[in-house]
Design a protein around this motif. Structure first.
Motif, mmCIF file in Angstrom:
data_model
loop_
_atom_site.group_PDB
_atom_site.id
_atom_site.type_symbol
_atom_site.label_atom_id
_atom_site.label_comp_id
_atom_site.label_asym_id
_atom_site.label_seq_id
_atom_site.Cartn_x
_atom_site.Cartn_y
_atom_site.Cartn_z
ATOM 1 N N VAL A 116 0.847 -1.199 0.000
ATOM 2 C CA VAL A 116 0.000 0.000 0.000
ATOM 3 C C VAL A 116 0.882 1.248 0.000
ATOM 4 O O VAL A 116 0.628 2.201 -0.754
ATOM 5 C CB VAL A 116 -0.963 -0.013 1.211
ATOM 6 C CG1 VAL A 116 -1.709 1.304 1.329
ATOM 7 C CG2 VAL A 116 -1.932 -1.172 1.117
ATOM 8 N N ASP A 117 1.925 1.236 0.832
ATOM 9 C CA ASP A 117 2.845 2.382 0.869
ATOM 10 C C ASP A 117 3.552 2.578 -0.470
ATOM 11 O O ASP A 117 3.757 3.707 -0.915
ATOM 12 C CB ASP A 117 3.883 2.188 1.978
ATOM 13 C CG ASP A 117 3.248 2.196 3.358
ATOM 14 O OD1 ASP A 117 2.190 2.843 3.521
ATOM 15 O OD2 ASP A 117 3.796 1.533 4.261
ATOM 16 N N LEU A 140 -1.355 7.615 -5.126
ATOM 17 C CA LEU A 140 -2.713 7.208 -4.793
ATOM 18 C C LEU A 140 -3.009 7.524 -3.335
ATOM 19 O O LEU A 140 -2.108 7.552 -2.491
ATOM 20 C CB LEU A 140 -2.889 5.696 -5.011
ATOM 21 C CG LEU A 140 -2.749 5.166 -6.428
ATOM 22 C CD1 LEU A 140 -2.865 3.645 -6.426
ATOM 23 C CD2 LEU A 140 -3.801 5.765 -7.328
ATOM 24 N N SER A 141 -4.287 7.746 -3.040
ATOM 25 C CA SER A 141 -4.693 7.888 -1.642
ATOM 26 C C SER A 141 -4.631 6.512 -0.988
ATOM 27 O O SER A 141 -4.526 5.488 -1.654
ATOM 28 C CB SER A 141 -6.117 8.449 -1.563
ATOM 29 O OG SER A 141 -7.027 7.500 -2.086
ATOM 30 N N ARG A 142 -4.710 6.491 0.360
ATOM 31 C CA ARG A 142 -4.640 5.216 1.068
ATOM 32 C C ARG A 142 -5.786 4.298 0.650
ATOM 33 O O ARG A 142 -5.586 3.094 0.457
ATOM 34 C CB ARG A 142 -4.638 5.431 2.577
ATOM 35 C CG ARG A 142 -4.558 4.113 3.332
ATOM 36 C CD ARG A 142 -4.103 4.255 4.762
ATOM 37 N NE ARG A 142 -2.764 4.736 4.953
ATOM 38 C CZ ARG A 142 -1.654 3.994 4.848
ATOM 39 N NH1 ARG A 142 -1.749 2.738 4.507
ATOM 40 N NH2 ARG A 142 -0.478 4.504 5.072
ATOM 41 N N GLU A 143 -6.985 4.844 0.500
ATOM 42 C CA GLU A 143 -8.133 4.027 0.100
ATOM 43 C C GLU A 143 -7.944 3.449 -1.299
ATOM 44 O O GLU A 143 -8.220 2.280 -1.548
ATOM 45 C CB GLU A 143 -9.431 4.850 0.146
ATOM 46 C CG GLU A 143 -9.845 5.303 1.521
ATOM 47 C CD GLU A 143 -9.082 6.529 1.994
ATOM 48 O OE1 GLU A 143 -8.555 7.281 1.136
ATOM 49 O OE2 GLU A 143 -8.967 6.720 3.213
ATOM 50 N N ALA A 144 -7.464 4.258 -2.230
ATOM 51 C CA ALA A 144 -7.239 3.785 -3.595
ATOM 52 C C ALA A 144 -6.119 2.745 -3.632
ATOM 53 O O ALA A 144 -6.196 1.756 -4.362
ATOM 54 C CB ALA A 144 -6.907 4.956 -4.518
ATOM 55 N N ALA A 145 -5.090 2.953 -2.827
ATOM 56 C CA ALA A 145 -3.999 1.984 -2.772
ATOM 57 C C ALA A 145 -4.471 0.666 -2.176
ATOM 58 O O ALA A 145 -4.088 -0.407 -2.646
ATOM 59 C CB ALA A 145 -2.835 2.549 -1.961
ATOM 60 N N ASN A 146 -5.315 0.723 -1.145
ATOM 61 C CA ASN A 146 -5.887 -0.502 -0.568
ATOM 62 C C ASN A 146 -6.700 -1.261 -1.605
ATOM 63 O O ASN A 146 -6.618 -2.484 -1.708
ATOM 64 C CB ASN A 146 -6.763 -0.187 0.647
ATOM 65 C CG ASN A 146 -5.959 0.069 1.889
ATOM 66 O OD1 ASN A 146 -4.873 -0.467 2.050
ATOM 67 N ND2 ASN A 146 -6.484 0.903 2.775
#
Length: 140
Positions: free
Chosen positions: A3-4, A12-18
């Motif tokens: 994710v990082d 990407l935002s954290r939600e998009a990366a997740n």
């Protein structure tokens, strides 16, 4: 960790990366490449080659079964003639592989099953209709 990586390299935002990490086979491939480096790339290459060999093997096995149980009985194969190339088989394997890999992959991701079904359908139509065998006499 993945994710990082997506957040830092793809902005990407954290939600998009997740969401990107949980998408499916693409995330597994990305994890192998990111964390495995060269070894991860080799493992991924070997796995893909194995999958392609199994798809081709299953397609040719399906053709053999269909040819023996359905086509030869329908055509009344007496064994007197043998075709130098089974063009219906070649066309079926190539067509089924292309369709299952490039056309139907987004809709039905199980390429093994798609290849088997397509081979059964295409081979019967081609071998009994369009590309009927015209063989050469078998040498005694």
């Amino acid at each position: 960790m993945l994710v990082d990586f997506y957040m830092s390299h793809n902005s990407l935002s954290r939600e998009a990366a997740n969401c990107a990490v949980l998408e499916g086979p693409d995330s597994i491939a990305a994890a192998l490449l990111v964390f495995g480096g060269g070894i991860g790339a080799v493992v991924m290459f070997i796995g893909q080659a194995k999958a392609q060999v199994l798809n081709t093997y299953s397609a040719s096995l399906a053709l053999s079964v269909i040819d023996y149980y359905f086509v030869s009985r329908r055509l009344g194969d007496s064994g007197e003639y043998i075709a130098p190339v089974n063009w219906a088989g070649v066309t079926t394997v190539v067509g089924a592989a292309v369709i299952s890999n490039f056309v139907l992959n987004n809709y039905i991701p199980v390429q093994f099953a798609v290849t088997l079904v397509l081979c059964a359908m295409f081979y019967l139509v081609l071998r009994l209709g369009v590309l009927r065998p015209r063989g050469l006499p078998v040498a005694n």
